[in-house]
Design an enzyme around this catalytic site. Structure first.
Site, PDB file in Angstrom:
ATOM      1  CD  GLU A 205      45.076  38.543  20.515  1.00 53.72           C
ATOM      2  OE1 GLU A 205      45.377  37.717  19.644  1.00 53.72           O
ATOM      3  OE2 GLU A 205      43.910  38.969  20.663  1.00 53.72           O
TER       4      GLU A 205
ATOM      5  CG  HIS B   7      55.781  26.771  38.821  1.00 54.96           C
ATOM      6  ND1 HIS B   7      57.009  26.384  38.330  1.00 54.96           N
ATOM      7  CD2 HIS B   7      55.966  27.046  40.135  1.00 54.96           C
ATOM      8  CE1 HIS B   7      57.896  26.405  39.318  1.00 54.96           C
ATOM      9  NE2 HIS B   7      57.291  26.807  40.429  1.00 54.96           N
TER      10      HIS B   7
ATOM     11  CE  LYS C  83      37.421  34.018  19.807  1.00 54.51           C
ATOM     12  NZ  LYS C  83      38.182  33.512  18.649  1.00 54.51           N
TER      13      LYS C  83
ATOM     14  CB  SER D 239      35.355  36.504  15.351  1.00 55.71           C
ATOM     15  OG  SER D 239      35.265  35.603  14.268  1.00 55.71           O
TER      16      SER D 239
END
Ligand code: ARG
Length: 460
Positions: free
Chosen positions: A291, A157, A284, A278
């Site tokens: 991704e 979970h 970043k 970024s």
């Protein structure tokens, strides 16, 4: 100009839109080398069976070799007016060798030709994917061996459940990828029958030797039914299904990497090689490759779904709908290949933060099960009662916001008077993982042996 290939029946050229919707050369040029390979096997069989004169067959084979060179050196001009790869190559052949080129298409149709080319392409691609899956397994198993004893939280979970080792977690993916390879191998074994010679749909009256062409092209045997040979694409569907399942596995690992590299988790770091910045936020470090591996899953499933829909209502045998089998398949299999390369790169690149993982492994009372097991083993409590006692100890620790190992013996005895000092030996995360020695369990010695076993098998 009427069409070169069926000019006899047609007086005028197709409408511009007709040509546009009909042409597949924009994508089936990818089958060029398979098309040439198939044609060479076909023509050598035609010569051996006396269906075409040997001299013509030799001229055809030499012409096809020349065309292959032109394609490989990017000198070949593909023409949309010639519709597809089969007619592009045949037209060029006739430019190169003259009327003898017209004999190549004896006892053959574009229907069995495209079925053959696509099978060859799919088979080649399966072989490449298998090598890439193997590389990824090896990268994972090497990392697993190096981190057989690196402790991290195991989750259910997405809540910290029990400590496991990082190596154990990585080997879970090695197992998944092994099944992916098995599925592709199954698909390959079933597709390995040669459709060439089915002709348009009914077979041919020429005395062809389908066993010879099947053998020359590395197939197990010729397909058994000419209608089925030109009408089905289940070999692609099966490959796309196997590819989709592999993509699920890659996507889940990608998702874990995305989570692990966040400052919140901080479990692993990717180097600059696999990280992007970024344009506005200087701090970043984004895991774009992970991704995209996760994201490309969409188009892989999409190709499977699209082809299932294309095929589902088609009467036997060939219909032009089936030309829609290619683009999605090319895209999906190429995407999977790229995802595998990127994932292998990331796995080799990533470095775990061992201290951070271990600290996280101890959070959330992750050794509560070990405590309950101790109560069962040492005090002979039934497991359900041990679960209850442990629950009360967890509640105590939670109240005081400390770990289970920080409760004093007096506090523990308050809940269960028979508890003694030795309970502390099972409470640390190290003790916890070391005790999981059941077959397939997370104990570092198990993981080391499993990782080494995989590496030995992958070598072969
Ligand atoms: N380009 C076609 C395809 O990919 C080749 C087969 C054409 N056959 C036909 N009967 N028009 O499906």
């Amino acid at each position: 100009m009427s069409n070169k290939m069926w000019g006899g029946r047609f007086a005028s050229a197709p409408d511009r839109v007709m040509e546009e919707i009909n042409a597949s050369i924009g994508f089936d040029y990818k089958l060029a080398l398979q098309d040439i390979e198939g044609s060479k096997a076909h023509v050598s069989m035609l010569a051996a069976t006396g269906i075409v004169p040997v001299a013509d067959a030799e001229a055809i084979a030499a012409g096809l070799d020349e065309i292959r060179r032109e394609i490989e050196t990017e000198k070949f001009t593909f023409s949309r007016a010639l519709e597809d790869i089969h007619m592009n190559i045949e037209a060029r052949l006739s430019e190169l060798i003259g009327p003898a080129a017209g004999r190549l298409h004896t006892a053959r149709s574009r229907n069995d030709q495209v079925a053959l080319d696509f099978r060859l392409y799919t088979r080649d691609t399966i072989d490449t994917l298998d090598l890439q899956l193997r590389d990824l397994q090896q990268a994972l198993a090497e990392k697993a061996l190096a981190h057989a004893g690196t402790i991290m939280p195991g989750f259910t979970h997405l809540q910290v459940a029990q400590p496991v080792t990082f190596g154990h977690h990585l080997l879970a993916y090695v197992e998944m990828l092994s099944r992916d390879r098995g599925r592709l191998a199954d698909a390959r074994a079933r597709l390995n029958e040669c459709p060439l010679g089915a002709a348009a749909l009914a077979g041919t009256s020429f005395p062809i030797d389908r066993f010879a062409t099947a053998k020359a092209l590395g197939f197990e045997k010729p397909t058994g039914n000419s209608l089925d040979s030109v009408a089905d694409r289940d070999f692609v569907l099966e490959t796309l299904a196997a590819a989709s399942i592999a993509a699920v596995h890659l996507s889940r690992l990608a998702e874990e990497i995305v989570l692990w590299v966040t400052p919140q988790f901080g479990f692993v770091a990717l180097s600059d090689k696999f990280t992007t910045g970024s344009s506005i936020m200087p701090q970043k470090r984004n895991p774009d490759a992970a991704e995209l591996v996760r994201g490309k899953t969409g188009r892989i499933f999409g190709a499977l779904n699209a082809l299932l829909v294309v095929m589902k209502g088609l009467p036997l045998a060939y219909s032009k709908d089936m030309q829609e089998d290619k683009e999605g398949t090319f895209d999906a299999l190429q995407s999977l290949s790229l995802c595998l390369a990127a994932m292998t790169g990331m796995v080799r690149d990533l470095e775990p933060d061992v201290a951070r993982m271990k600290a996280a492994a101890g959070s959330g009372f992750s050794t509560a099960t070990d405590l309950a097991d101790w109560l069962v083993r040492t005090l002979k409590l039934p497991f359900r009662e041990a679960h209850h006692v442990t629950g009360r100890l967890v509640a105590r620790a939670a109240e005081k916001t400390v770990g289970l190992e920080d409760l004093s013996l007096a506090e523990m005895r308050d809940v269960e008077p028979r508890i003694d000092e030795s309970i502390y030996t099972v409470l640390g995360v190290e003790n916890s993982v070391a005790s999981r020695t059941s077959f397939g369990g997370t104990a570092p010695e198990n993981v080391r042996a499993q990782a080494q076993g995989w590496l030995d098998r992958l070598e072969k």
